[in-house]
Design an enzyme around this catalytic site. Structure first.
Site, PDB file in Angstrom:
ATOM      1  N   HIS B 243       0.430 -40.581  34.353  1.00 19.11           N
ATOM      2  CA  HIS B 243       0.993 -39.378  33.706  1.00 19.11           C
ATOM      3  C   HIS B 243       2.475 -39.469  33.354  1.00 19.11           C
ATOM      4  O   HIS B 243       3.278 -38.702  33.866  1.00 19.11           O
ATOM      5  CB  HIS B 243       0.741 -38.141  34.559  1.00 19.11           C
ATOM      6  CG  HIS B 243       1.012 -38.260  36.038  1.00 19.11           C
ATOM      7  ND1 HIS B 243       2.182 -38.766  36.559  1.00 19.11           N
ATOM      8  CD2 HIS B 243       0.246 -37.934  37.109  1.00 19.11           C
ATOM      9  CE1 HIS B 243       2.116 -38.722  37.883  1.00 19.11           C
ATOM     10  NE2 HIS B 243       0.952 -38.242  38.233  1.00 19.11           N
ATOM     11  N   ASP B 316      -5.625 -35.915  34.957  1.00 19.64           N
ATOM     12  CA  ASP B 316      -4.949 -35.405  36.152  1.00 19.64           C
ATOM     13  C   ASP B 316      -5.512 -34.025  36.531  1.00 19.64           C
ATOM     14  O   ASP B 316      -4.789 -33.137  36.975  1.00 19.64           O
ATOM     15  CB  ASP B 316      -3.426 -35.345  35.980  1.00 19.64           C
ATOM     16  CG  ASP B 316      -2.693 -35.211  37.320  1.00 19.64           C
ATOM     17  OD1 ASP B 316      -3.361 -35.260  38.382  1.00 19.64           O
ATOM     18  OD2 ASP B 316      -1.460 -35.046  37.307  1.00 19.64           O
TER      19      ASP B 316
END
Lengths: 344, 455
Positions: B243, B316
């Site tokens: 991320h 995520d």
């Protein structure tokens, strides 16, 4: 305006209206009977998650002078991750029928949550949230500035009514990064036309300050000498900020005082009319010396008195819906029959 | 929306008139777990008797999506998600494989825990569940977990991560990078310098300064990424950056790839579209780690994904209990759900804007994540080309559909979607796992477990 959450939410006209209302409130406070019947039967809850005797007493006094019932709800010591949730507290207050909730909370944005989450119908007044906002402090500071610099304090509370702070220069000195007082004042004072200079060591200025409608200086002496401020507002600096555990923002209290403290030497270079302000509580000897705090320029005690008038105005305006600047004047008489009876 | 069990047990499916990878219309026959035919028009005579015909109606057919970054919360927080509910949400989002992050309770730092997660995932049957192993014991960042044991377990772990926490100690990071070379593993780093982010609540910048929320500087992410690409170069190992969220991070990855460093990078759907402006309402739905950044960062990660600097999109997906979001910002948990909105967000930000084709989407959401996770070969291969003879892991997308997101209506057990009330383009119509439908007409096929024999 159902709530007062941020000084940045106020337009110039709204802010002037609050200050004018506060002036009328202040005028009643020199009378023998200070209590007004205005909010009789209304309930104001002081919901304090953080220690603040001064602010709580100020709000309590303001509400009582307006004849409101006051409940002090101290959730002190409950950290953000422990104890009863903010939601359950809010639902409890709703069930008890609070008309206004004055909230002080260590988490930035907590008053916004109370106002918007749908848990409460009450008007929410932000009495300081984290490092975000403390709008009634900014209003009382603006009120104090106006009385001294836009009116004539000798002429009484209502001097300066209708005026804003156009053209005034205010230096705000100290821990800007952690200060809700600084954020609130930058917003409100500039809305009212003042020019603001923030003065702090670079470590105590937030990243992102460049979009704020003010100047930033790292040099207090230059700001005082060249800027000739009409008011100098000293912010409280916590000594623990210098330790490495506290963030290590400055090397030592002595170095801080040398560079950013308001002492007799700096007091002497100020223009004659310049006033010295402090939101309290003061660290004498750190950000402000006794000479400065006790000098005739200091209006620090007066700020406290003005705080009651400003908070009366805010509670009155929010709870009676008289926040439109065009609305009728405040009924500030204490001589109605009912009131006489109440005080008999 | 329900389907007769007989239909789900059919041996073959004919997807009529779909557009493989967004290209020309074709009939696609799924049979015996593989893509058996792809032809402009399959003659009626050659359609198997038992084949269930699915009207493609110009829907886009992609290889099943692979998520390299999913929090399934089981074991430990089954109140927020279970492997069953999370993988069902994944199937509805178009996924056929997910990598389950290690920050469960207990932590997935032993062969026992990763095998448990793998088995429960297999029994649930919605997608292939590939556990991620913790890098350090208990995610504490002190001592290497038994990476070899996890690699050699039935779960065949290849991705290791302390996600949620950064492997901050440079020596531990170096050892981990070196150690996994023995079994072609990869370290997926959560890049967050801990000292620079103590108490941090949101991106440090203009908005944090106004809101009085403690700032989370971009440099806290970038400094770790810069260190790690240099470490990966030094020891000749494989690094994956979870991320990434800042323009500076994209620049560092671009530089590292230019030097030939073996690094891959992911971006989440939310970092492709949301900015720190969302924090202004103090709604903790938008509190996430790494934090939402600025529009300039959003533009940079979109550009990085388009030009291949960023290899993959990973969700995520981070379900949280309502009480952990129904509170003041500072008290709230970090994270947002994403499995059921990821493809729509990628369509909105990358496809509908002309930055990516549907073939590119297959690359960044299927082929690349499968390759990074080393699940692109073998009996249960994922992320394969859309071609005859390949496993029939297929998702059908209706790109013309629009829908308003409702967190409570989703399959995930938690409602913390940042897109609630927003209209997003695209809808997953059907998902097939090795020829078996897990989703039909946009709804999960509930008897999936009874037909788990397809593997």
């Amino acid at each position: 305006m159902k709530h007062l959450l941020s000084a940045a939410d106020l337009t110039r006209a709204e802010a002037v209206h609050v200050l004018d209302t506060a002036a009328e409130m202040a005028a009643t406070q020199s009378r023998e009977i200070k209590k007004l019947p205005t909010l009789r039967g209304r309930t104001v809850v002081n919901l304090f998650f953080e220690d603040s005797t001064r602010t709580r007493i100020s709000f309590e006094t303001a509400a009582k002078r307006l004849s409101a019932d006051v409940i002090n709800f101290s959730a002190k010591g409950s950290s953000v991750s422990k104890g009863e949730s903010l939601k359950d507290t809010a639902l409890t207050l709703q069930a008890m029928g609070a008309d206004a909730v004055v909230v002080r909370h260590q988490a930035s944005g907590a008053p916004h949550l109370l106002a918007r989450a749908g848990w409460l119908d009450a008007a929410v007044v932000n009495a300081g949230d984290g490092t975000h906002q403390h709008p009634t402090q900014a209003l009382l500071d603006a009120f104090t500035l106006r009385r001294h610099l836009a009116g004539d304090p000798a002429l009484g509370a209502t001097s300066g009514v209708g005026a804003d702070l156009d053209g005034l220069h205010v230096a705000i000195v100290g821990d800007v990064l952690h200060s809700r007082v600084a954020r609130s004042n930058v917003a409100l004072l500039t809305t009212l036309g003042a020019h603001v200079t923030l003065v702090a060591p670079p470590t105590l200025v937030p990243v992102g300050v460049e979009t704020w409608p003010c100047e930033v200086s790292y040099d207090l002496d230059a700001t005082l000498a060249d800027g000739k401020p009409d008011a100098v507002m000293m912010l409280r600096v916590q000594r623990e900020r210098m330790s490495s555990a506290g963030g290590g923002f400055f090397p030592s209290p002595l170095e801080y005082s040398r560079a950013y403290g308001l002492d007799a030497r700096r007091l002497a270079v100020l223009p004659e009319h310049t006033i010295v302000m402090h939101p309290g509580p003061m660290n004498r000897g750190l950000e402000i010396s006794a000479e400065a705090a006790d000098s005739p320029r200091a209006v620090i005690v007066e700020q406290v008195a003005n705080g009651v008038a400003v908070r009366m105005a805010v509670l009155y305006l929010l709870l009676t819906g008289q926040h439109d600047p065009q609305s009728a004047r405040v009924p500030t008489t204490t001589t109605t029959h009912r009131t006489e009876e109440a005080h008999a | 929306m329900s389907h007769a069990p007989t239909s789900t047990q059919a041996a073959s499916y004919l997807l009529r008139g779909v557009r493989p990878l967004g290209g020309e219309r074709a009939d696609v026959l799924l049979r015996d777990g593989v893509i058996a035919r792809i032809e402009p028009q399959l003659p009626e005579a050659e359609v198997p008797q038992d084949a269930v015909v699915v009207d493609g109606a110009d829907r886009v057919a992609l290889p099943g999506l692979v998520d390299l970054h999913t929090h399934l919360r089981e074991p430990g927080r089954e109140d927020t998600e279970t492997i069953e509910s999370g993988t069902r949400a994944a199937a509805v989002g178009g996924f056929t494989a997910v990598h389950a992050m290690a920050n469960t309770t207990p932590v997935a730092d032993t062969a026992g825990v990763v095998e448990q997660v793998w088995r429960i995932g297999r029994d649930a049957g919605w997608v292939d569940v590939h556990p991620v192993g913790a890098v350090s014991v208990g995610l504490a960042g002190e001592q290497l977990a038994e990476l070899g044991a996890m690699a050699q377990s039935a779960a065949r772990v290849r991705v290791f991560s302390d996600d949620g926490k950064c492997v901050w100690d440079p020596v531990l990071m170096r050892r981990a990078l070196e150690y996994v070379k023995a079994f072609d593993g990869v370290i997926a780093q959560h890049a967050q310098e801990p000292r620079l982010t103590e108490g941090a609540q949101m991106n440090e910048g203009i908005v944090s300064a106004e809101l009085g929320l403690a700032g989370w500087p971009a440099v806290a992410e970038e400094a770790i990424i810069a260190r790690d690409v240099l470490l990966a170069e030094h020891v000749g190992s494989r690094l994956h950056v979870c991320h990434l969220s800042t323009a500076g991070s994209v620049e560092i990855i671009r530089w590292a790839k230019g030097r030939g460093i073996d690094v891959t990078a992911e971006v989440t759907p939310h970092h492709l579209v949301l900015t720190d402006e969302e924090a202004r309402g103090y709604d903790p739905t938008f509190k996430v780690n790494p934090p939402l950044r600025t529009q300039a960062d959003v533009d940079a990660v979109r550009e990085g994904l388009a030009d291949g600097t960023i290899d993959i999109v990973a969700t995520d997906h981070a379900p949280h209990a309502r009480e952990d979001k129904d509170c003041e910002w500072a008290a709230a948990a970090f994270g947002m759900t994403g499995l059921e909105t990821a493809l729509s967000v990628v369509q909105a930000t990358m496809v509908d804007t002309g930055r990516l084709t549907w073939a590119d989407v297959a690359r960044v959401m299927s082929a690349n994540p499968a390759r990074i996770g080393r699940i692109d070969t073998g009996e249960l291969a994922q992320g394969r080309p859309f071609a005859v003879g390949e496993p029939a892991n297929v998702v059908l997308v209706d790109p013309a559909a629009r829908r308003v997101v409702d967190g409570r209506a989703q399959e995930t057990a938690s409602a913390n979607t940042p897109f609630a009330g927003r209209e997003l383009p695209g809808r997953v119509v059907a998902t097939f796992l090795r020829g078996r439908p897990t989703v039909l007409d946009g709804a999960p096929v509930r008897d999936v477990a009874t037909v788990g024999g397809a593997r």
